[in-house]
Design an enzyme around this catalytic site. Sequence first.
Site, PDB file in Angstrom:
ATOM      1  N   ASN A 150       0.810  -1.228   0.000  1.00  0.00           N
ATOM      2  CA  ASN A 150       0.000   0.000   0.000  1.00  0.00           C
ATOM      3  C   ASN A 150       0.841   1.275   0.000  1.00  0.00           C
ATOM      4  O   ASN A 150       0.487   2.256  -0.651  1.00  0.00           O
ATOM      5  CB  ASN A 150      -0.993  -0.019   1.166  1.00  0.00           C
ATOM      6  CG  ASN A 150      -0.315  -0.055   2.504  1.00  0.00           C
ATOM      7  OD1 ASN A 150       0.765  -0.622   2.645  1.00  0.00           O
ATOM      8  ND2 ASN A 150      -0.912   0.563   3.489  1.00  0.00           N
ATOM      9  N   GLU A 248       3.707  -5.351  12.295  1.00  0.00           N
ATOM     10  CA  GLU A 248       2.790  -4.216  12.126  1.00  0.00           C
ATOM     11  C   GLU A 248       1.673  -4.703  11.238  1.00  0.00           C
ATOM     12  O   GLU A 248       1.884  -4.925  10.041  1.00  0.00           O
ATOM     13  CB  GLU A 248       3.524  -3.039  11.460  1.00  0.00           C
ATOM     14  CG  GLU A 248       4.694  -2.490  12.247  1.00  0.00           C
ATOM     15  CD  GLU A 248       4.263  -1.776  13.517  1.00  0.00           C
ATOM     16  OE1 GLU A 248       3.095  -1.362  13.600  1.00  0.00           O
ATOM     17  OE2 GLU A 248       5.086  -1.657  14.433  1.00  0.00           O
ATOM     18  N   CYS A 282      -3.259   1.426   6.479  1.00  0.00           N
ATOM     19  CA  CYS A 282      -3.653   0.706   7.700  1.00  0.00           C
ATOM     20  C   CYS A 282      -4.227   1.663   8.747  1.00  0.00           C
ATOM     21  O   CYS A 282      -4.915   1.244   9.662  1.00  0.00           O
ATOM     22  CB  CYS A 282      -2.444  -0.024   8.266  1.00  0.00           C
ATOM     23  SG  CYS A 282      -1.019   1.040   8.453  1.00  0.00           S
ATOM     24  N   GLU A 460       7.655   0.430  16.047  1.00  0.00           N
ATOM     25  CA  GLU A 460       8.698   0.956  15.169  1.00  0.00           C
ATOM     26  C   GLU A 460       8.821   2.446  15.455  1.00  0.00           C
ATOM     27  O   GLU A 460       8.077   3.002  16.239  1.00  0.00           O
ATOM     28  CB  GLU A 460       8.304   0.721  13.706  1.00  0.00           C
ATOM     29  CG  GLU A 460       8.189  -0.754  13.350  1.00  0.00           C
ATOM     30  CD  GLU A 460       7.918  -1.019  11.869  1.00  0.00           C
ATOM     31  OE1 GLU A 460       7.297  -0.164  11.218  1.00  0.00           O
ATOM     32  OE2 GLU A 460       8.338  -2.080  11.390  1.00  0.00           O
TER      33      GLU A 460
HETATM   34  P1  NDP Z   1       0.160  -9.384   3.186  1.00  0.00           P
HETATM   35  O1  NDP Z   1       0.157  -9.855   4.590  1.00  0.00           O
HETATM   36  O2  NDP Z   1      -0.543 -10.179   2.180  1.00  0.00           O
HETATM   37  O3  NDP Z   1       1.644  -9.225   2.647  1.00  0.00           O
HETATM   38  C1  NDP Z   1       2.627  -8.421   3.262  1.00  0.00           C
HETATM   39  C2  NDP Z   1       3.990  -8.900   2.825  1.00  0.00           C
HETATM   40  O4  NDP Z   1       4.214 -10.217   3.320  1.00  0.00           O
HETATM   41  C3  NDP Z   1       4.150  -8.992   1.313  1.00  0.00           C
HETATM   42  O5  NDP Z   1       5.478  -8.686   0.964  1.00  0.00           O
HETATM   43  C4  NDP Z   1       3.841 -10.443   1.064  1.00  0.00           C
HETATM   44  O6  NDP Z   1       4.348 -10.877  -0.160  1.00  0.00           O
HETATM   45  C5  NDP Z   1       4.533 -11.087   2.243  1.00  0.00           C
HETATM   46  N1  NDP Z   1       4.091 -12.427   2.595  1.00  0.00           N
HETATM   47  C6  NDP Z   1       2.913 -13.041   2.307  1.00  0.00           C
HETATM   48  N2  NDP Z   1       2.908 -14.303   2.806  1.00  0.00           N
HETATM   49  C7  NDP Z   1       4.092 -14.494   3.423  1.00  0.00           C
HETATM   50  C8  NDP Z   1       4.698 -15.589   4.129  1.00  0.00           C
HETATM   51  N3  NDP Z   1       4.073 -16.749   4.281  1.00  0.00           N
HETATM   52  N4  NDP Z   1       5.920 -15.422   4.636  1.00  0.00           N
HETATM   53  C9  NDP Z   1       6.570 -14.264   4.495  1.00  0.00           C
HETATM   54  N5  NDP Z   1       6.080 -13.190   3.828  1.00  0.00           N
HETATM   55  C10 NDP Z   1       4.851 -13.299   3.302  1.00  0.00           C
HETATM   56  O7  NDP Z   1      -0.368  -7.889   3.240  1.00  0.00           O
HETATM   57  P2  NDP Z   1      -0.658  -6.919   2.030  1.00  0.00           P
HETATM   58  O8  NDP Z   1       0.559  -6.769   1.195  1.00  0.00           O
HETATM   59  O9  NDP Z   1      -1.929  -7.362   1.408  1.00  0.00           O
HETATM   60  O10 NDP Z   1      -0.865  -5.529   2.794  1.00  0.00           O
HETATM   61  C11 NDP Z   1      -2.062  -5.137   3.329  1.00  0.00           C
HETATM   62  C12 NDP Z   1      -2.097  -5.387   4.816  1.00  0.00           C
HETATM   63  O11 NDP Z   1      -1.015  -4.731   5.445  1.00  0.00           O
HETATM   64  C13 NDP Z   1      -3.352  -4.805   5.464  1.00  0.00           C
HETATM   65  O12 NDP Z   1      -3.865  -5.737   6.382  1.00  0.00           O
HETATM   66  C14 NDP Z   1      -2.834  -3.591   6.194  1.00  0.00           C
HETATM   67  O13 NDP Z   1      -3.606  -3.194   7.289  1.00  0.00           O
HETATM   68  C15 NDP Z   1      -1.474  -4.021   6.595  1.00  0.00           C
HETATM   69  N6  NDP Z   1      -0.627  -2.864   6.867  1.00  0.00           N
HETATM   70  C16 NDP Z   1      -0.267  -2.591   8.157  1.00  0.00           C
HETATM   71  C17 NDP Z   1       0.471  -1.460   8.462  1.00  0.00           C
HETATM   72  C18 NDP Z   1       0.909  -1.162   9.864  1.00  0.00           C
HETATM   73  O14 NDP Z   1       1.813  -0.353  10.022  1.00  0.00           O
HETATM   74  N7  NDP Z   1       0.327  -1.761  10.888  1.00  0.00           N
HETATM   75  C19 NDP Z   1       0.858  -0.519   7.405  1.00  0.00           C
HETATM   76  C20 NDP Z   1       0.438  -0.912   6.092  1.00  0.00           C
HETATM   77  C21 NDP Z   1      -0.278  -2.049   5.844  1.00  0.00           C
HETATM   78  P3  NDP Z   1       3.430 -10.844  -1.486  1.00  0.00           P
HETATM   79  O15 NDP Z   1       2.791  -9.512  -1.581  1.00  0.00           O
HETATM   80  O16 NDP Z   1       4.402 -11.074  -2.528  1.00  0.00           O
HETATM   81  O17 NDP Z   1       2.428 -11.932  -1.299  1.00  0.00           O
END
Ligand code: NDP
Length: 479
Positions: A150, A248, A282, A460
């Site tokens: 995002n 996070e 988020c 963080e």
């Molecule tokens: P995901 O959890 O799908 O993915 C996040 C990252 O983790 C991506 O790089 C993804 O790779 C990777 N990933 C997925 N599966 C695995 C695994 N089994 N092992 C290791 N890494 C993995 O989240 P999104 O990318 O869809 O992001 C949206 C989410 O992030 C929302 O829930 C949002 O709220 C949260 N978010 C939280 C924030 C915070 O600061 N608390 C800030 C921004 C977002 P790939 O994309 O290649 O599948």
Amino acid sequence: MNIQNYINGEFHNPASNKWIDNYNPSNGEVYGQIPNSGKNDVENAYISAKSAFPSWSLTTLEERSRILIKISELLEANIERFAKAESKDNGKPISLAKVVDIPRAASNFRFFGNAITQFASESHESVGQNAINYTLRQPIGVVGCISPWNLPLYLFTWKIAPAIAAGNCVVAKPSEVTPMTAYLLGEICNEAGLPKGVLNVVHGLGTSTGQAIVEHQDIKAISFTGGTVTGAHIAKVAAPMFKKLSLELGGKNPNIIFADCDYEDMLESTVHSSFANQGQICLCGSRIFIESSIYEKFKKDFVEKVKALKVGHPSEKDTNIGALISKPHIEKVKNYISIAKEENGTVLFGGNEVTVKGYENGYYLEPTVIEVPNDECRVNQEEIFGPVVTILPFNKEDDVLLMANKVKFGLSATLWTNNLKRTIRMSNQLQAGIIWVNTWMMRDLRTPFGGVKASGVGREGGFEALRFFTEAKNVCIKY
Ligand code: NDP
């Protein structure tokens, strides 16, 4: 444009020579390919990071700081190129990438380049025992950083900058759907003189590349930002190896509006906190609670403002809402709009896909405002992560506090009121890691950032990040 892994300061194809299509969300077309990296690539990245560590961990703070600040300056000098790339990869308006994403990525490097020169540890004199303790905060070694789509470069660098500032070497993976700016960062790091191997960027799927990073026995810490389900999975994999973990995760943040607020400021900011970045932040205030006495007025004024938002191609200057990240994601968001209707919610505005002329296959959705019948319906409980907000009136402070806290998440909360005592009472009791009063998403990088409950573990930001990326070691000397 095809991208490659950045390992040991050089660009490489994946060992398997397998690739993944990269989509442009604004027109739904494939515009390049990214490595579908496997365990071998992660291992190569690890070896490179491991070899760089002895020298980087002993590099003076002044030198580390100088390099980080140089990276920051180069990002600023390349803002147009990076903003364009981010907007194309993610679908966000270029105007947003230019004023938020890329400047913030530059700030992350500048901030931690400065912070590391001020990071100090403690010493404790054991009075009456003839002993003195001092605490070392030593870099961990090779650490893993995994970030979501995002705010691609913004969140990627929010992890990498403190990790390398603290003397670690990094194996990092951006989201597979937004890899471009993380790829371009490699060039900038080389130009800034970051020694080879200090940062390694491996592209690929979360379930294979990401998983390989988390499973790697010798990658000692994982800093992850992403969804709650993924976070729980990562915690499960990492826990038996006793890795340090910072998670996070998702949010479903309340935006609580009292009648005594500065109405116009609140209205302006609420439009922003609802729909900035297509609602894919988020921290977005996706559950809006309004004090009953101003509910009808708010409803009318808010919907009017939302109607005026322009959904359009990300490269157009007057676009407020660009494209959502992907086909599956827009389907997920639309499904929640259907669920809202089934749950007797009233769509006050939006709810439909938008066809942008010339970009008919892009993933565009109207900003959507739903009046919900109660706070317990699914659209009010589950993270939608799109341009959808719910609104609901409340009568009493205690009632809204209860509703605000009655979700599994606890990332942030926003309060609009001019009543000081209420501000303090509510801030004390809201279950969230971040509270904004009469503002939203105002960030000071020194402050702790993170959530409670299903929104994550750890903090963080500022010295919290430097503490995460170091191990405390106490030395006790008897004299
Ligand atoms: P995901 O959890 O799908 O993915 C996040 C990252 O983790 C991506 O790089 C993804 O790779 C990777 N990933 C997925 N599966 C695995 C695994 N089994 N092992 C290791 N890494 C993995 O989240 P999104 O990318 O869809 O992001 C949206 C989410 O992030 C929302 O829930 C949002 O709220 C949260 N978010 C939280 C924030 C915070 O600061 N608390 C800030 C921004 C977002 P790939 O994309 O290649 O599948």
